[in-house]
Write a protein that holds these residues in place. Structure first.
Motif, PDB file in Angstrom:
ATOM      1  N   ASP A   1      12.196  22.278 -85.238  1.00  0.00           N
ATOM      2  CA  ASP A   1      12.263  21.449 -86.265  1.00  0.00           C
ATOM      3  C   ASP A   1      13.548  22.132 -87.612  1.00  0.00           C
ATOM      4  N   ALA A   2      14.268  21.116 -88.279  1.00  0.00           N
ATOM      5  CA  ALA A   2      15.648  20.919 -88.943  1.00  0.00           C
ATOM      6  C   ALA A   2      16.000  20.032 -89.583  1.00  0.00           C
TER       7      ALA A   2
ATOM      8  N   THR B   1      10.318  26.078-105.038  1.00  0.00           N
ATOM      9  CA  THR B   1      10.456  26.640-103.240  1.00  0.00           C
ATOM     10  C   THR B   1      11.261  27.409-103.450  1.00  0.00           C
ATOM     11  N   GLU B   2      11.406  28.882-102.587  1.00  0.00           N
ATOM     12  CA  GLU B   2      12.513  29.686-102.686  1.00  0.00           C
ATOM     13  C   GLU B   2      13.154  29.182-101.550  1.00  0.00           C
ATOM     14  N   ILE B   3      15.046  29.351-101.299  1.00  0.00           N
ATOM     15  CA  ILE B   3      15.260  29.791-100.393  1.00  0.00           C
ATOM     16  C   ILE B   3      16.669  30.451 -99.938  1.00  0.00           C
ATOM     17  N   LEU B   4      15.807  31.127 -98.873  1.00  0.00           N
ATOM     18  CA  LEU B   4      16.515  32.518 -97.658  1.00  0.00           C
ATOM     19  C   LEU B   4      17.763  32.332 -97.346  1.00  0.00           C
ATOM     20  N   TYR B   5      19.293  32.151 -97.822  1.00  0.00           N
ATOM     21  CA  TYR B   5      19.654  31.803 -96.183  1.00  0.00           C
ATOM     22  C   TYR B   5      20.469  32.896 -95.532  1.00  0.00           C
ATOM     23  N   MET B   6      20.934  33.168 -94.774  1.00  0.00           N
ATOM     24  CA  MET B   6      21.841  33.883 -94.028  1.00  0.00           C
ATOM     25  C   MET B   6      23.484  34.206 -94.959  1.00  0.00           C
ATOM     26  N   THR B   7      23.633  35.088 -95.010  1.00  0.00           N
ATOM     27  CA  THR B   7      24.637  35.577 -95.924  1.00  0.00           C
ATOM     28  C   THR B   7      25.626  34.764 -94.889  1.00  0.00           C
ATOM     29  N   ALA B   8      26.017  34.325 -94.150  1.00  0.00           N
ATOM     30  CA  ALA B   8      27.376  33.687 -93.338  1.00  0.00           C
ATOM     31  C   ALA B   8      27.285  32.810 -94.121  1.00  0.00           C
ATOM     32  N   ALA B   9      26.638  32.421 -94.987  1.00  0.00           N
ATOM     33  CA  ALA B   9      26.734  31.181 -96.258  1.00  0.00           C
ATOM     34  C   ALA B   9      28.389  31.648 -96.410  1.00  0.00           C
ATOM     35  N   THR B  10      28.483  32.772 -96.863  1.00  0.00           N
ATOM     36  CA  THR B  10      29.984  32.884 -98.314  1.00  0.00           C
ATOM     37  C   THR B  10      31.048  32.573 -97.172  1.00  0.00           C
ATOM     38  N   ASP B  11      31.100  33.078 -95.619  1.00  0.00           N
ATOM     39  CA  ASP B  11      32.713  32.366 -95.089  1.00  0.00           C
ATOM     40  C   ASP B  11      32.545  31.166 -94.639  1.00  0.00           C
ATOM     41  N   GLY B  12      31.450  30.175 -94.298  1.00  0.00           N
ATOM     42  CA  GLY B  12      32.016  28.873 -93.631  1.00  0.00           C
ATOM     43  C   GLY B  12      31.612  27.853 -93.807  1.00  0.00           C
ATOM     44  N   THR B  13      31.787  27.197 -93.367  1.00  0.00           N
ATOM     45  CA  THR B  13      31.291  25.874 -93.574  1.00  0.00           C
ATOM     46  C   THR B  13      29.555  25.150 -93.389  1.00  0.00           C
ATOM     47  N   VAL B  14      29.539  26.268 -92.632  1.00  0.00           N
ATOM     48  CA  VAL B  14      27.670  25.075 -92.574  1.00  0.00           C
ATOM     49  C   VAL B  14      26.699  26.981 -92.225  1.00  0.00           C
ATOM     50  N   THR B  15      25.720  26.832 -92.868  1.00  0.00           N
ATOM     51  CA  THR B  15      24.439  28.198 -92.775  1.00  0.00           C
ATOM     52  C   THR B  15      23.504  27.534 -92.340  1.00  0.00           C
ATOM     53  N   LEU B  16      22.016  28.864 -92.257  1.00  0.00           N
ATOM     54  CA  LEU B  16      20.975  27.881 -91.798  1.00  0.00           C
ATOM     55  C   LEU B  16      20.110  29.144 -93.709  1.00  0.00           C
ATOM     56  N   ALA B  17      19.650  28.008 -94.002  1.00  0.00           N
ATOM     57  CA  ALA B  17      17.993  28.780 -94.121  1.00  0.00           C
ATOM     58  C   ALA B  17      17.099  28.441 -94.280  1.00  0.00           C
TER      59      ALA B  17
ATOM     60  N   ARG C   1       8.458  34.048 -87.582  1.00  0.00           N
ATOM     61  CA  ARG C   1       7.579  34.287 -86.810  1.00  0.00           C
ATOM     62  C   ARG C   1       6.797  32.897 -86.642  1.00  0.00           C
ATOM     63  N   ASP C   2       6.438  32.645 -85.495  1.00  0.00           N
ATOM     64  CA  ASP C   2       6.093  30.748 -85.103  1.00  0.00           C
ATOM     65  C   ASP C   2       5.364  30.467 -85.814  1.00  0.00           C
ATOM     66  N   ASP C   3       4.177  31.457 -86.434  1.00  0.00           N
ATOM     67  CA  ASP C   3       2.704  30.503 -87.077  1.00  0.00           C
ATOM     68  C   ASP C   3       3.051  30.864 -88.313  1.00  0.00           C
ATOM     69  N   ALA C   4       4.378  31.162 -88.801  1.00  0.00           N
ATOM     70  CA  ALA C   4       4.611  30.788 -90.021  1.00  0.00           C
ATOM     71  C   ALA C   4       4.493  29.628 -90.676  1.00  0.00           C
ATOM     72  N   GLY C   5       5.133  28.665 -90.442  1.00  0.00           N
ATOM     73  CA  GLY C   5       5.434  27.405 -90.360  1.00  0.00           C
ATOM     74  C   GLY C   5       6.808  27.298 -91.091  1.00  0.00           C
ATOM     75  N   TYR C   6       7.827  27.607 -91.881  1.00  0.00           N
ATOM     76  CA  TYR C   6       8.921  27.539 -92.515  1.00  0.00           C
ATOM     77  C   TYR C   6       9.815  26.634 -92.011  1.00  0.00           C
ATOM     78  N   GLU C   7      10.300  25.888 -93.139  1.00  0.00           N
ATOM     79  CA  GLU C   7      11.271  24.550 -93.167  1.00  0.00           C
ATOM     80  C   GLU C   7      12.695  25.239 -92.304  1.00  0.00           C
ATOM     81  N   VAL C   8      13.234  24.528 -91.357  1.00  0.00           N
ATOM     82  CA  VAL C   8      14.920  25.782 -91.134  1.00  0.00           C
ATOM     83  C   VAL C   8      15.532  24.179 -92.057  1.00  0.00           C
ATOM     84  N   VAL C   9      16.726  24.675 -92.306  1.00  0.00           N
ATOM     85  CA  VAL C   9      17.064  24.340 -92.881  1.00  0.00           C
ATOM     86  C   VAL C   9      18.970  24.156 -92.707  1.00  0.00           C
ATOM     87  N   ILE C  10      19.635  23.332 -92.230  1.00  0.00           N
ATOM     88  CA  ILE C  10      20.907  23.516 -92.224  1.00  0.00           C
ATOM     89  C   ILE C  10      21.793  23.216 -93.069  1.00  0.00           C
TER      90      ILE C  10
END
Lengths: 212, 208
Positions: free
Chosen positions: A114-115, A132-148, A199-208
């Protein structure tokens, strides 16, 4: 040391400038706009051949999708993400930092993740307002889309930056160490430059995150 | 004779006048090339990007109204998009780029000069690699290209206030002494202020 603007010398000389100028003029000339279709151009092929090619291509795409596990009709070469499930963890790799966010969403949803899509600035505001804390992939710096992933306040890293110095989205560059490193900043989440494992039981929300 | 401004030249470009387009290239081609070289640290890519920028300008000419006296900030914005969407833009102009590769090679002196510029660019890009892309963009347009905050706002299509805040954040990130304690004390962030930080500081000081 960086050479400031005022001291920078041109990186093309007169000769190269003239070559590029001539090239551009050729490309934009009216003759180039209405260039005749050469003999044997695909547009002139019989419809039957075109139709057969389409059927074969569709078959190829379906086969490719079966091998990659991606959505039907998505060729492996164009998949935006790769997803693996292993020993209670789901790993998402971002393969194309310039992918269409809707395509990323479709791939995640089809894999059971779910995202939602968010803009960079909206997510920053949400994080600031909700703690909340947002954790980003560092790929953010070079593209138009990243995941967090969104980490709730009670699970955020023990020593969070003060709100006055709250990092702007994209700060994952600061949070994830050198390129290639994968760190575990909160329970059940590992994040690196272009991949994250949850981790599958962590329940964090994925954001594009749309970074444009 | 007084040279007409870009804003007066643009209607001719929009109407499909190749000579007006050539004039636009004469005015700004070298600056776009230098920008492309610094953004990519690759002389070959700089040629491609410069060509793609002007081909995109031509392709989209009917959609664009120029409101600034100079087209340069907008051209830098186009260049940023071309670089970011490199593969997509290349696909669109595939045949044209094939013809570009057929141009004679640059002179040995130019090749050497471009290699030096590329090496410097690579060094700076490494220093600012960890900045979010948005902050990198404003920093490079300010420090490297000498654009005012207003011109950067035009190039990136954002408000001037956003340019100022991004510049200030970039400066703070490049200078560990300005970072919040938690970040400065993290061993992963024990780095010296980069030379770029000093120039970022100068860029920020333009902020009233």
């Amino acid at each position: 040391m960086i050479t400031p603007h005022a001291m920078v010398e041109p990186t093309i000389d007169d000769e190269r400038h003239a070559q590029l100028r001539s090239y551009l003029l050729r490309e934009v000339s009216p003759a180039a706009d209405v260039a005749p279709v050469p003999r044997g151009h695909p547009h002139r092929r019989p419809l039957l051949v075109t139709g057969l090619a389409a059927v074969l291509a569709a078959a190829g795409l379906t086969t490719a999708a079966m091998f990659t596990g991606g959505p039907t009709g998505t060729p492996a070469a164009e998949a935006a993400v790769a997803i693996e499930h292993e020993e209670g963890w789901t790993t998402i790799r971002l393969l194309d930092v310039n992918a269409d966010p809707d395509a990323v969403l479709a791939e995640l949803l089809s894999a059971g993740i779910d995202a939602r899509i968010h803009t960079y600035d909206d997510l920053y505001t949400e994080a600031r307002d909700t703690g909340t804390e947002i954790l980003y992939m560092t790929a953010a710096t070079d593209g138009t889309v990243t995941l967090a992933v969104i980490i709730p306040p009670d699970l955020a890293p023990a020593v969070a930056p003060s709100s006055a110095a709250a990092p702007h989205p994209g700060d994952a560059t600061d949070d994830t160490g050198p390129v290639g490193d994968v760190v575990e900043p909160a329970p059940g989440i590992r994040i690196g430059q272009s991949e994250m494992s949850i981790r599958d039981d962590a329940g964090y929300e994925v954001v594009i995150v749309v970074t444009d | 004779m007084t040279e007409i401004s870009d804003v007066n030249l643009w209607p001719r470009v929009r109407d499909g006048d190749p000579e007006a387009f050539a004039q636009l290239f004469d005015r700004h081609g070298a600056r776009v090339h230098a920008y492309a070289l610094r953004r990519t640290a690759d002389p070959g890519a700089a040629d491609d990007v410069t060509a793609l920028v002007f081909l995109e300008v031509w392709r989209r000419r009917r959609e664009v109204e120029l409101h600034q006296p100079s087209a340069l900030p907008w051209l830098f914005g186009v260049a940023g998009n071309v670089i970011r969407r490199w593969h997509r833009t290349r696909r669109r102009h595939h045949d044209a780029l094939d013809r570009l590769t057929g141009l004679p090679a640059p002179s040995p002196a130019l090749v050497e000069h471009q290699a030096e510029a590329a090496a410097e660019a690579a060094s700076v890009l490494e220093q600012i690699r960890r900045l979010p892309r948005r902050e990198r963009d404003v920093l490079m347009l300010s420090v490297w290209e000498g654009l005012s905050h207003t011109e950067i706002a035009v190039a990136l299509g954002v408000p001037v206030g956003t340019v100022k805040s991004r510049l200030a954040r970039a400066r703070d990130r490049l200078d560990p002494t300005r970072r919040p304690a938690i970040r400065a004390s993290d061993p992963r962030h024990e780095v010296a202020a980069t030379p770029v930080a000093a120039l970022a500081d100068i860029a920020v000081k333009e902020i009233p």
